[in-house]
Write a protein that holds these residues in place. Structure first.
Motif, PDB file in Angstrom:
ATOM      1  N   GLY A  84       0.790  -1.225   0.000  1.00  0.00           N
ATOM      2  CA  GLY A  84       0.000   0.000   0.000  1.00  0.00           C
ATOM      3  C   GLY A  84       0.817   1.267   0.000  1.00  0.00           C
ATOM      4  O   GLY A  84       0.320   2.327   0.404  1.00  0.00           O
ATOM      5  N   PRO A  86       3.120   4.360  -1.829  1.00  0.00           N
ATOM      6  CA  PRO A  86       3.486   5.077  -3.056  1.00  0.00           C
ATOM      7  C   PRO A  86       4.973   4.896  -3.343  1.00  0.00           C
ATOM      8  O   PRO A  86       5.790   4.811  -2.419  1.00  0.00           O
ATOM      9  CB  PRO A  86       3.147   6.534  -2.742  1.00  0.00           C
ATOM     10  CG  PRO A  86       3.110   6.625  -1.254  1.00  0.00           C
ATOM     11  CD  PRO A  86       2.733   5.269  -0.742  1.00  0.00           C
ATOM     12  N   THR A 112      -2.391   2.112  -5.673  1.00  0.00           N
ATOM     13  CA  THR A 112      -1.307   2.942  -5.135  1.00  0.00           C
ATOM     14  C   THR A 112      -0.728   3.825  -6.242  1.00  0.00           C
ATOM     15  O   THR A 112      -1.261   3.885  -7.342  1.00  0.00           O
ATOM     16  CB  THR A 112      -0.204   2.063  -4.520  1.00  0.00           C
ATOM     17  OG1 THR A 112       0.227   1.093  -5.484  1.00  0.00           O
ATOM     18  CG2 THR A 112      -0.724   1.346  -3.286  1.00  0.00           C
TER      19      THR A 112
END
Length: 340
Positions: A84, A86, A112
């Motif tokens: 999850g 970035p 994401t």
């Protein structure tokens, strides 16, 4: 926020320095396949070194920056997506289309963010060219000439890992061609020469390459690259329209000399490499990533943008080997709208 930086080589060190100074970044966790290198950089920056990649994910971070060898990119992107998180990743996602598309699918399935490191999008010269095209200043664009010339070749051991001149070097020109013009490439014809050092022939690569590209509005573009430009590092883009003509990368450090009596003098201190030439752009792309993570900016270069640049490189490689024009429709993974 806390950011994990995976890979502390040249680019990783630059990115870690940028992030360590950023007012919205509280701390970094650094790791590398060479733990001593990560530890030394962490000590110098006052950050934390992790013994391996697992700790990046188990110790808890808010985002990940990937600057490892290309072979590890896709797996790490997938792992971050499943966590999850970035991700900012240096180009490319992978050297092949299936690996690239699988990593993109993982990101999209997880919902994401993946921002790719095409730094020329953050260079003031290329941004100015984009504005000139979009504003109509040039009129109808008919010709684009892009070039990347390295002063010296990379180590011989790197060549078999690089993906070749089109995927490793000209991919930047392909990406920024789409970004500046807002158009898609529809077909290419490419060729290359391995007449230089024997290490290029040994790697199945070329030291110099050229491609003619047709855009979807009929604009013609050329893109050339070489690893052997002894005068210095030379990256330019010329854009010619019915009203005006402009150039990116022409300044007092451009390694070119005029033979005209009244021409400009040769540069006293020519550019020597991409880290020097694009230093501000490297900082700007990390600033953008922090803003993306904070939710105050849209992703400026996602994985599907990187996929389109790779498709062009793939088409050029096929064209060079088969000695024929290649339509982008032959290459899996497209089309998508250009970033506008």
């Amino acid at each position: 926020m806390r950011i994990g930086v995976i890979g502390t080589g040249r680019i990783g060190t630059i990115h870690a320095n940028t992030l360590s100074r950023h007012h919205d970044v509280g701390s970094l966790i650094l790791t590398d396949t060479d733990p001593a290198r990560a530890q030394e950089l962490a000590h110098r920056l006052g950050e934390t070194a992790a013994p391996g990649i697992d700790e990046i994910f188990t110790w808890g971070v808010d985002a990940v920056v990937i600057t490892t060898a290309t072979s590890a990119h896709a797996d790490l992107i997938g792992r971050a997506a499943r966590s999850g998180l970035p991700v900012f990743c240096e180009k490319p996602i992978a050297l092949d289309l299936p690996g690239t598309m699988h990593a993109i699918a993982e990101v999209e399935s997880a919902g994401t963010v993946l921002q790719m490191g095409f730094m020329r999008r953050f260079d003031t010269g290329y941004a100015g060219a984009r504005e000139a095209v979009r504003s109509g200043r040039l009129g109808r664009l008919h010709t684009v000439r892009a070039m990347t010339s390295d002063q010296a070749p990379p180590p011989a051991a790197w060549l078999p890992l690089s993906g070749g001149l089109y995927r490793d070097t000209l991919i930047h020109d392909f990406d920024v061609l789409r970004w500046v013009t807002g158009r898609e490439v529809v077909d290419v014809y490419a060729t290359g020469s391995d007449a230089g050092p024997a290490m290029f022939r040994a790697a199945g690569d070329v030291d110099t390459g050229a491609a003619v590209l047709t855009l979807d509005d009929g604009t013609l573009a050329t893109a050339t690259a070489t690893r052997l430009n002894g005068a210095g590092y030379d990256v330019r883009m010329e854009l010619a329209g019915e009203r005006d003509q402009i150039v990116v990368g022409l300044d007092d450090r451009t390694p070119i000399a005029s033979t005209e009596p009244t021409g400009p003098p040769a540069a006293d201190k020519p550019w020597t490499g991409f880290l020097e030439r694009f230093g501000p752009a490297y900082e700007a792309e990390l600033e953008a990533f922090v803003e993306v993570v904070c939710g105050v900016r849209a992703n400026p270069c996602d994985g599907r943008e990187a996929l389109q640049a790779l498709r062009i490189a793939e088409a050029c490689d096929i064209s060079r080997h088969d000695r024929r024009p290649v339509a982008l429709a032959e290459i899996p993974g497209g089309p998508v709208p250009a970033y506008r």
